[in-house]
Motif scaffolding. Structure first.
Motif, short mmCIF file in Angstrom:
data_model
loop_
_atom_site.label_atom_id
_atom_site.label_comp_id
_atom_site.label_asym_id
_atom_site.label_seq_id
_atom_site.Cartn_x
_atom_site.Cartn_y
_atom_site.Cartn_z
N PRO A 40 0.86 -1.10 -0.09
CA PRO A 40 -0.02 0.07 0.08
C PRO A 40 0.94 1.36 0.13
O PRO A 40 2.09 1.24 0.53
CB PRO A 40 -0.72 -0.23 1.49
N ILE A 41 0.23 2.37 -0.29
CA ILE A 41 0.77 3.60 -0.27
C ILE A 41 0.78 4.23 1.19
O ILE A 41 -0.38 3.85 1.95
CB ILE A 41 0.16 4.61 -1.34
N SER A 42 1.86 4.62 1.83
CA SER A 42 1.68 5.21 2.96
C SER A 42 1.58 6.46 3.43
O SER A 42 1.50 7.36 2.51
CB SER A 42 3.05 4.47 3.86
N ARG A 43 1.48 6.95 4.76
CA ARG A 43 1.37 8.10 5.30
C ARG A 43 0.09 8.84 4.60
O ARG A 43 0.14 10.04 4.18
CB ARG A 43 2.68 8.79 5.10
N ILE A 44 -0.88 8.25 4.63
CA ILE A 44 -2.28 8.71 3.88
C ILE A 44 -2.90 9.47 4.89
O ILE A 44 -3.51 9.03 6.08
CB ILE A 44 -2.95 7.63 3.36
N ASP A 45 -3.50 10.78 4.58
CA ASP A 45 -4.55 11.51 5.57
C ASP A 45 -5.85 10.97 5.23
O ASP A 45 -6.72 10.71 6.22
CB ASP A 45 -4.34 12.97 5.24
N LEU A 46 -6.21 10.90 3.68
CA LEU A 46 -7.66 10.28 3.76
C LEU A 46 -7.52 9.38 2.48
O LEU A 46 -6.69 9.44 1.60
CB LEU A 46 -8.49 11.62 3.05
N LEU A 47 -8.19 8.15 2.74
CA LEU A 47 -8.01 6.94 1.91
C LEU A 47 -9.64 6.72 1.54
O LEU A 47 -10.30 6.45 2.09
CB LEU A 47 -7.53 5.83 2.50
#
Length: 637
Positions: free
Chosen positions: A206-213
């Motif tokens: 997964p893509i990391s350090r996400i504020d809104l998924l």
């Protein structure tokens, strides 16, 4: 017939195996019932009944994979799909996310399963509305991913037909789209903040350090095990206070302790940090080897301290770093050069946690302290969960010598506990879901029975409607014939009117005298060649103009009392002689005869003025003497 079913299952699994090995797409985590239904649909389109025959066709034709792939992945998307949920996101969630971040902090958004890009660009619109165009370009990055390369290629073009934006507010279309022919293209400057790429939620990291998924109506295509695995990845991708926005078709998160519901109705959740794993305390006891030499024991202690698998540092009573083992050096970037330096000068004093306060507390209270729930973002996609054991080091004479700090990496343990807890919750909810599914199937069966009855009724209504349409068609045919007859009659009448107009125009043209026809408002409706010869104005310059406003040599103001009665009295006629200047600038005497313009009913609809040059000045003088005003002649009988 179990043998036939096993053979069918083997053939279907062989197709899935081929897609995984030859193409790298793993569909084994998808729900078997819906997956088989879509593969069978594609097989029917190309004319195959057996899985084995279709697999041969798939292996022999490279283009067939793309068609099968598009059939399996139903790319259903739209701008602001489920408007109520998007309204809640825009009015409640986005202000909450921005309020928890500094004015210059970056905002990272992930649209998982973005299809052809409508969802990603919807996110760009709502954040641009919240931040403004310029701040959006500086702060926001939207990562939009999908497994369908064809859909991603369409998303990168950001070009959509008019039908796709029909539901958008006019202000959004005006600000965020540019029209190019019959298509609408998303604003180029904002498009740079949206990054499209391929990501398989089942196989890829997964893509990391996400504020809104945003992952809407995607999990419903996978089975329970795969859903659980994807949820763990989404949990990992989010920051500690990150928000997950799901679709209305997904229900599992309401039972999951990995996410707290912010609003269940609109499927908005917030990440719950994993509960820490209570690990055992690892004490270090340095025993004097009574059988060895003192120097050998010291060396063994140093070696044992250096290779221990748990990161550890030791600070003396003067807050100087005295000991660092190899694990601490690797994790925190320390080296032998840092030995003897004050703790406050080292990065480890405040990262991953404010350490000096705990060291001081342990030294003053002379008792061990355990610090839990420490999360450290060591790098992109590298989050560590730590538990610190801070222990005072007391000499045999009860004197404080320093403080030992041990860093236990409990990331794996926390993950395992979360997985076990999630599995247990899923087992607990399985029975409830099964019972709910049974009730839904019974309801569906009743609805289907009702639908069949409604279809039968509809069929009868359609048959009746068809008969009515046939009758209407006959009536329309008859009406069409009548309209054709009327059209022919109108065509003949038009020809007659053209001939009559031509005749009237010939009459006016043939008259040598000047003729002016005015309507009841005294506006010119006819101006013949004689009037043009007298006053030098063409008919196209005068028609529609008020008679008294014409700038010609004729004193039109004196004609007002002559023309006015003709507009009211159909039998009125009168002659008047006036002095005028013709188009050549010469002084002339003009006889003006005015009469009413009568319609068939005998009503006055205007006035006709006939103008001729008088023959002799004496006649003019005699006429002026006999007239009532000194310039007019007696009324005609």
């Amino acid at each position: 017939m179990p043998g036939v079913e096993d053979e069918l299952d083997e053939g279907f699994e062989a197709i899935l195996g081929h897609l995984k090995e030859a193409r790298g797409f793993d569909f084994t985590g998808y729900k078997r019932s819906s997956l088989m239904r879509r593969v069978r649909r594609r097989m029917a389109q190309v004319g195959f009944e057996g899985y084995t025959d279709y697999l041969d066709h798939l292996q022999a034709n490279t283009d067939e994979f793309a068609r099968l792939f598009n059939t399996i992945l139903i790319n259903v998307t739209a701008f602001f799909r489920d408007p109520d949920a998007w309204d809640y996101l825009q009015s409640e969630v986005i202000p909450m996310i921005l309020a928890e971040r500094g004015p210059g902090d970056q905002v990272r958004i992930w649209s998982a399963g973005c299809s052809s890009g409508e969802e990603a660009y919807s996110l760009a619109i709502v954040f641009a509305e919240a931040l403004g165009m310029e701040e959006f370009r500086q702060r926001v990055k939207i990562y939009a991913t999908d497994v369908d390369e064809e859909a991603l290629a369409q998303a990168r073009q950001a070009s959509y037909p008019e039908k796709a934006i029909d539901g958008l507010p006019e202000s959004y279309v005006r600000r965020y789209f540019e029209r190019q022919g019959d298509r609408f293209v998303f604003h180029k400057d904002l498009r740079r903040s949206v990054i499209f790429g391929r990501n398989d939620l089942v196989q890829d990291a997964p893509i990391s350090r996400i504020d809104l998924l945003v992952c809407r109506n995607t999990l419903m295509y996978f089975n329970a095990d795969t859903q659980a695995d994807i949820l763990r990845k989404l949990h990992f991708a989010l920051l500690p206070r990150g928000v997950l926005f799901m679709g209305k078709a997904e229900m599992l998160l309401s039972h999951s302790r990995m996410f707290d519901p912010v609003d269940l109705k609109h499927r908005v959740f917030r990440k719950v940090p994993n509960a820490p794993l209570a690990g055992s305390l690892f004490g270090h006891h340095f025993l004097q080897d009574r059988r060895g030499e003192p120097g050998e024991a010291d060396e063994l202690r140093a070696l044992a301290f250096g290779v221990t698998p748990v990161a550890q540092i030791v600070v003396n009573s003067g807050d100087l770093l005295i000991l660092v083992n190899q694990q601490a050096q690797q994790i925190f970037g320390l080296s032998d050069r840092d030995l003897g330096r004050p703790l406050r000068d080292l990065e480890i004093s405040y990262r991953p946690v404010e350490l000096r306060g705990y060291v001081e507390q342990v030294r003053n209270e002379r008792r061990a302290l355990r610090v839990k729930d420490v999360e450290w973002q060591r790098g992109p996609g590298d989050m560590l969960a730590l538990e610190l054991h801070v222990t005072p080091l007391i000499s045999a004479s009860d004197e404080p010598l320093g403080v030992s700090v041990v860093f236990h990496d409990i990331t794996t343990s926390q993950r395992l506990i979360a997985e076990l807890a999630n599995a247990n919750r899923q087992r607990e909810s399985a029975y409830e879901e099964l019972q709910s599914t049974t009730e839904e199937l019974e309801t569906t069966n009743e609805e289907l029975q009702s639908t069949v009855e409604e279809l039968e009724t509809t069929n009868e209504e359609l048959q009746s409607t068809n008969e009515e349409l046939e009758t209407t068609n006959e009536e329309l045919q008859s009406t069409n014939d009548e309209l054709q007859t009327i059209n022919n009659a109108l065509r003949d009448r038009t020809g007659e009117l053209d001939d009559l107009n031509e005749f009237l125009e010939s009459v006016l043209t043939s008259l040598r005298a000047g003729v002016i026809v005015v309507d009841r408002e005294m506006r010119v409706v006819a101006w013949n060649a004689g009037a043009e010869e007298l006053w030098g104005l063409r008919s196209d310059e005068t028609e529609g103009e008020h008679l008294l406003n014409l700038d010609i040599g004729l004193p039109v103001a004196e004609l007002r009392p002559v023309v006015r009665p003709a507009l009211a009295d159909p039998s009125y006629t009168k002659d008047v002689v006036v002095e005028a200047v013709n188009r050549r600038g010469r002084q002339v005497t003009i006889r003006v005869s005015c009469g009413a313009l009568r319609n068939r009913r005998g009503h006055s609809t205007g006035a006709i003025l006939v103008m001729e040059t008088a023959g002799a000045l004496s006649a003019v003088s005699q006429t002026a003497t006999e007239g009532t005003s000194g310039r007019t002649t007696p009324d005609r009988p």
